[in-house]
Scaffold this motif. Sequence first.
Motif, mmCIF file in Angstrom:
data_model
loop_
_atom_site.group_PDB
_atom_site.id
_atom_site.type_symbol
_atom_site.label_atom_id
_atom_site.label_comp_id
_atom_site.label_asym_id
_atom_site.label_seq_id
_atom_site.Cartn_x
_atom_site.Cartn_y
_atom_site.Cartn_z
ATOM 1 N N LYS A 37 3.932 2.089 0.054
ATOM 2 C CA LYS A 37 4.040 2.358 -1.156
ATOM 3 C C LYS A 37 3.829 1.401 -2.541
ATOM 4 O O LYS A 37 3.713 1.329 -3.210
ATOM 5 C CB LYS A 37 5.425 3.127 -1.923
ATOM 6 N N LYS A 38 3.068 0.046 -1.241
ATOM 7 C CA LYS A 38 3.177 -1.484 -2.061
ATOM 8 C C LYS A 38 2.130 -1.198 -1.738
ATOM 9 O O LYS A 38 1.527 -2.031 -0.516
ATOM 10 C CB LYS A 38 4.368 -2.074 -2.156
ATOM 11 N N ARG A 39 0.718 -1.677 -3.088
ATOM 12 C CA ARG A 39 -0.857 -1.880 -2.696
ATOM 13 C C ARG A 39 -0.965 -2.924 -1.449
ATOM 14 O O ARG A 39 -1.653 -3.829 -0.703
ATOM 15 C CB ARG A 39 -1.704 -1.959 -4.345
ATOM 16 N N LYS A 40 0.019 -4.601 -2.110
ATOM 17 C CA LYS A 40 0.047 -5.355 -1.528
ATOM 18 C C LYS A 40 0.144 -5.290 0.287
ATOM 19 O O LYS A 40 -0.564 -5.882 1.110
ATOM 20 C CB LYS A 40 0.854 -6.161 -2.008
ATOM 21 N N LYS A 41 1.634 -4.471 0.547
ATOM 22 C CA LYS A 41 1.501 -4.585 1.330
ATOM 23 C C LYS A 41 0.421 -3.510 2.596
ATOM 24 O O LYS A 41 0.064 -4.147 4.117
ATOM 25 C CB LYS A 41 2.929 -4.083 2.027
ATOM 26 N N ALA A 42 -0.287 -2.568 1.842
ATOM 27 C CA ALA A 42 -2.019 -2.059 2.017
ATOM 28 C C ALA A 42 -2.570 -3.144 2.707
ATOM 29 O O ALA A 42 -2.513 -3.185 3.737
ATOM 30 C CB ALA A 42 -1.786 -1.562 1.478
ATOM 31 N N PRO B 276 -6.266 -5.240 7.733
ATOM 32 C CA PRO B 276 -7.270 -5.590 9.185
ATOM 33 C C PRO B 276 -6.286 -5.877 10.231
ATOM 34 O O PRO B 276 -7.212 -4.799 11.051
ATOM 35 C CB PRO B 276 -6.613 -6.440 8.393
ATOM 36 N N PHE B 277 -5.723 -4.890 9.878
ATOM 37 C CA PHE B 277 -4.641 -4.540 11.977
ATOM 38 C C PHE B 277 -5.126 -3.538 12.056
ATOM 39 O O PHE B 277 -5.384 -2.818 13.207
ATOM 40 C CB PHE B 277 -3.256 -5.043 11.749
ATOM 41 N N LYS B 278 -5.088 -2.428 10.930
ATOM 42 C CA LYS B 278 -5.614 -1.164 11.511
ATOM 43 C C LYS B 278 -7.351 -0.611 11.529
ATOM 44 O O LYS B 278 -6.948 0.096 12.503
ATOM 45 C CB LYS B 278 -4.796 -0.164 9.971
ATOM 46 N N LEU B 279 -7.698 -1.231 10.737
ATOM 47 C CA LEU B 279 -9.200 -1.562 10.605
ATOM 48 C C LEU B 279 -9.222 -2.141 12.098
ATOM 49 O O LEU B 279 -10.588 -1.422 12.702
ATOM 50 C CB LEU B 279 -9.914 -2.332 9.994
ATOM 51 N N GLU B 280 -8.936 -2.808 12.451
ATOM 52 C CA GLU B 280 -9.392 -3.513 13.874
ATOM 53 C C GLU B 280 -9.712 -2.676 15.247
ATOM 54 O O GLU B 280 -10.065 -2.372 15.842
ATOM 55 C CB GLU B 280 -8.980 -4.272 14.466
ATOM 56 N N ILE C 261 -7.859 1.385 -2.021
ATOM 57 C CA ILE C 261 -6.181 1.242 -2.541
ATOM 58 C C ILE C 261 -6.732 2.016 -3.931
ATOM 59 O O ILE C 261 -6.250 1.849 -4.626
ATOM 60 C CB ILE C 261 -5.591 0.278 -2.202
ATOM 61 N N SER C 262 -5.812 3.320 -3.238
ATOM 62 C CA SER C 262 -5.366 4.068 -4.220
ATOM 63 C C SER C 262 -3.414 4.283 -3.836
ATOM 64 O O SER C 262 -3.693 4.944 -2.953
ATOM 65 C CB SER C 262 -5.711 5.286 -4.292
ATOM 66 N N VAL C 263 -2.674 4.040 -4.218
ATOM 67 C CA VAL C 263 -0.948 4.264 -3.885
ATOM 68 C C VAL C 263 -0.539 5.430 -4.450
ATOM 69 O O VAL C 263 -0.698 5.809 -5.802
ATOM 70 C CB VAL C 263 -0.379 2.433 -4.326
ATOM 71 N N GLU C 264 -0.529 6.731 -4.046
ATOM 72 C CA GLU C 264 0.681 7.881 -4.235
ATOM 73 C C GLU C 264 2.105 7.625 -4.753
ATOM 74 O O GLU C 264 1.798 6.538 -3.927
ATOM 75 C CB GLU C 264 -0.050 8.333 -2.976
ATOM 76 N N LYS C 265 2.383 8.585 -4.488
ATOM 77 C CA LYS C 265 3.921 8.947 -4.600
ATOM 78 C C LYS C 265 4.597 7.924 -3.242
ATOM 79 O O LYS C 265 5.786 6.808 -3.036
ATOM 80 C CB LYS C 265 4.486 9.609 -4.489
ATOM 81 N N ASN C 266 4.157 8.783 -1.764
ATOM 82 C CA ASN C 266 4.689 7.868 0.008
ATOM 83 C C ASN C 266 3.481 7.281 0.442
ATOM 84 O O ASN C 266 4.023 7.157 1.429
ATOM 85 C CB ASN C 266 5.019 9.094 0.008
#
Length: 194
Positions: free
Chosen positions: A16-21, A26-30, A46-51
């Motif tokens: 739910k937080k842009r900085k954390k996303a 990079p790890f998710k992409l890799e 990045i579009s932060v949604e409710k959850n």
Amino acid sequence: LPDEFSTSRYLTLPIKKRKKAEQVLPFKLEDGLPLSLNDLIYKEKISVEKNSSDILVNLVKKHEFHQLFDCLRQEDIYFDIITSSFGILSSFSHNQKLFKSHFSSSSFAIIDIGHSSTSCYFFMDGKLISNHHSITCGKMLTENISDSYDISKEEALEYKHNEAFFLTDTELENGDKDQQVFALFMEKSFNALI
């Protein structure tokens, strides 16, 4: 950048937080790429949604980007911003104000039929959800018209530019026989896009 230079990824992370996303991306992409991130350049939206966070990522191979950049520089062509069609259209994603003011629906497709390739972008509820790059193209259609109607490529090109059309199902039902035959020809010619 030409669409064939880049690829894209659509991710939804339970964050739910842009900085954390940004940190997790990079790890998710890799995990899902055939190349190392060290060999790629990427830009995310990045579009932060409710959850969760919806992330659109455009990737290009570094060496291909540098080759293109060097070719342009040799021709004294300089620029401040480089993007792709995906990059431009992803900036519209989640922009409900834009969709409400310019479109009658927030679910639609943009299809760019070029001479040597076609790019398709699919929006649902104002979000870019998918894109596709295909070798189905205007050049192929010209050749199909020329072969099917036994006319020259020049005549087929002129016909394509001035007379070619697509029909909706309702228009197809109401069209005359010649319109129906040509509409079905167009549908078969572009079936690979679907």
